[in-house]
Design a protein around this motif. Structure first.
Motif, PDB file in Angstrom:
ATOM      1  N   LEU A 112      -4.827   2.628  -4.002  1.00  0.00           N
ATOM      2  CA  LEU A 112      -4.821   3.891  -4.659  1.00  0.00           C
ATOM      3  C   LEU A 112      -5.694   4.920  -5.068  1.00  0.00           C
ATOM      4  CD1 LEU A 112      -0.702   3.426  -5.547  1.00  0.00           C
ATOM      5  CD2 LEU A 112      -1.665   3.801  -3.536  1.00  0.00           C
ATOM      6  N   ILE A 113      -6.626   4.305  -5.431  1.00  0.00           N
ATOM      7  CA  ILE A 113      -7.695   4.752  -5.868  1.00  0.00           C
ATOM      8  C   ILE A 113      -8.928   4.921  -5.325  1.00  0.00           C
ATOM      9  CG2 ILE A 113      -9.474   4.797  -7.391  1.00  0.00           C
ATOM     10  CD1 ILE A 113      -7.517   3.560 -10.027  1.00  0.00           C
ATOM     11  N   THR A 114      -9.107   4.162  -4.143  1.00  0.00           N
ATOM     12  CA  THR A 114     -10.412   4.225  -3.001  1.00  0.00           C
ATOM     13  C   THR A 114      -9.928   5.521  -2.482  1.00  0.00           C
ATOM     14  OG1 THR A 114      -9.486   2.575  -2.701  1.00  0.00           O
ATOM     15  CG2 THR A 114     -11.055   2.027  -3.663  1.00  0.00           C
ATOM     16  N   VAL A 144       2.418   4.920   2.725  1.00  0.00           N
ATOM     17  CA  VAL A 144       2.326   3.969   1.295  1.00  0.00           C
ATOM     18  C   VAL A 144       3.544   3.916   0.813  1.00  0.00           C
ATOM     19  CG1 VAL A 144       0.113   4.129   0.341  1.00  0.00           C
ATOM     20  CG2 VAL A 144      -0.303   4.598   2.113  1.00  0.00           C
ATOM     21  N   GLY A 145       3.998   5.330   0.364  1.00  0.00           N
ATOM     22  CA  GLY A 145       5.011   5.476  -0.383  1.00  0.00           C
ATOM     23  C   GLY A 145       5.918   5.031  -0.600  1.00  0.00           C
ATOM     24  N   ILE A 146       6.256   4.860   0.689  1.00  0.00           N
ATOM     25  CA  ILE A 146       7.270   3.673   0.615  1.00  0.00           C
ATOM     26  C   ILE A 146       7.004   1.961  -0.113  1.00  0.00           C
ATOM     27  CG2 ILE A 146       8.627   2.374   2.330  1.00  0.00           C
ATOM     28  CD1 ILE A 146       8.884   5.496   3.923  1.00  0.00           C
ATOM     29  N   LEU A 147       5.528   1.498   0.852  1.00  0.00           N
ATOM     30  CA  LEU A 147       4.943   0.765   0.929  1.00  0.00           C
ATOM     31  C   LEU A 147       5.497   0.626  -1.066  1.00  0.00           C
ATOM     32  CD1 LEU A 147       4.346  -1.627   1.976  1.00  0.00           C
ATOM     33  CD2 LEU A 147       1.603  -0.850   1.984  1.00  0.00           C
ATOM     34  N   VAL A 148       4.457   1.321  -1.770  1.00  0.00           N
ATOM     35  CA  VAL A 148       4.708   1.482  -3.331  1.00  0.00           C
ATOM     36  C   VAL A 148       5.662   0.723  -3.843  1.00  0.00           C
ATOM     37  CG1 VAL A 148       3.852   2.735  -5.039  1.00  0.00           C
ATOM     38  CG2 VAL A 148       2.762   2.563  -3.548  1.00  0.00           C
ATOM     39  N   LEU A 181       5.487  -3.850   9.459  1.00  0.00           N
ATOM     40  CA  LEU A 181       6.864  -2.929  10.304  1.00  0.00           C
ATOM     41  C   LEU A 181       5.808  -1.801  10.012  1.00  0.00           C
ATOM     42  CD1 LEU A 181       9.639  -3.001  10.061  1.00  0.00           C
ATOM     43  CD2 LEU A 181       8.327  -3.844  12.139  1.00  0.00           C
ATOM     44  N   ILE A 182       5.548  -1.601   8.394  1.00  0.00           N
ATOM     45  CA  ILE A 182       4.404   0.015   7.859  1.00  0.00           C
ATOM     46  C   ILE A 182       2.771  -0.747   8.126  1.00  0.00           C
ATOM     47  CG2 ILE A 182       3.877   0.375   5.208  1.00  0.00           C
ATOM     48  CD1 ILE A 182       6.398   1.121   5.650  1.00  0.00           C
TER      49      ILE A 182
END
Length: 150
Positions: free
Chosen positions: A68-70, A97-101, A135-136
């Motif tokens: 997330l930082i990079t 990516v939000g869903i992955l978090v 899937l993501i």
């Protein structure tokens, strides 16, 4: 378009490494849940608890944070020439990516539930749960590489 700076390329390399590590952990932790749910003896339960804790805290968290930082720096530095904020694919990717978090956090929740009861859910449930990050990953890679114009 100007060539990317050396710093940008280093951050990009670190981002790819972090993503690979994060996904390796996202693929492996639910696999451990499958084996944990199938185990019957106390020694196995304890072993899986240790493995799950070390993977979640020692690999998943640091790699997610590094990813997330990079990513933030890549978007910030790259937006001047690439105009990410004008592309729908970019917002879809950020949403995925939000869903992955959230999936990552759910893995942590389930890890604690398995400590209380190794048979909290069946191994069949974990097999389906294990497929979600794939899937993501497929969607995100297609969005980043193809950059479809919707």
């Amino acid at each position: 378009m100007d060539a990317p700076s050396e710093a940008f390329l280093w951050v990009k390399a670190l981002h790819i490494i972090a993503v690979v590590c994060w996904f390796a952990a996202l693929f492996y932790l639910p696999r451990l849940y499958i084996y944990h749910a199938m185990s019957e003896d106390t020694i196995s339960h304890q072993r899986f608890q240790v493995m799950e804790r070390k993977l979640y805290r020692g690999i998943m968290w640091p790699s997610m944070i590094a990813t997330l930082i990079t990513a933030h720096f890549l978007v910030d530095w790259g937006d001047a020439t690439r105009h990410y904020h004008e592309a729908l694919w970019f917002y879809i990717k950020v949403g995925l990516v939000g869903i992955l978090v959230l999936y990552h956090l759910l893995c942590g929740y389930y890890r604690k539930k398995l400590i209380e009861n190794a048979h909290y859910k069946s191994h069949k449930y974990w097999r389906f749960f294990n497929e979600f990050p794939t899937l993501i990953l497929l969607a995100v890679v297609i969005l980043v590489v193809v950059k479809p114009s919707f």
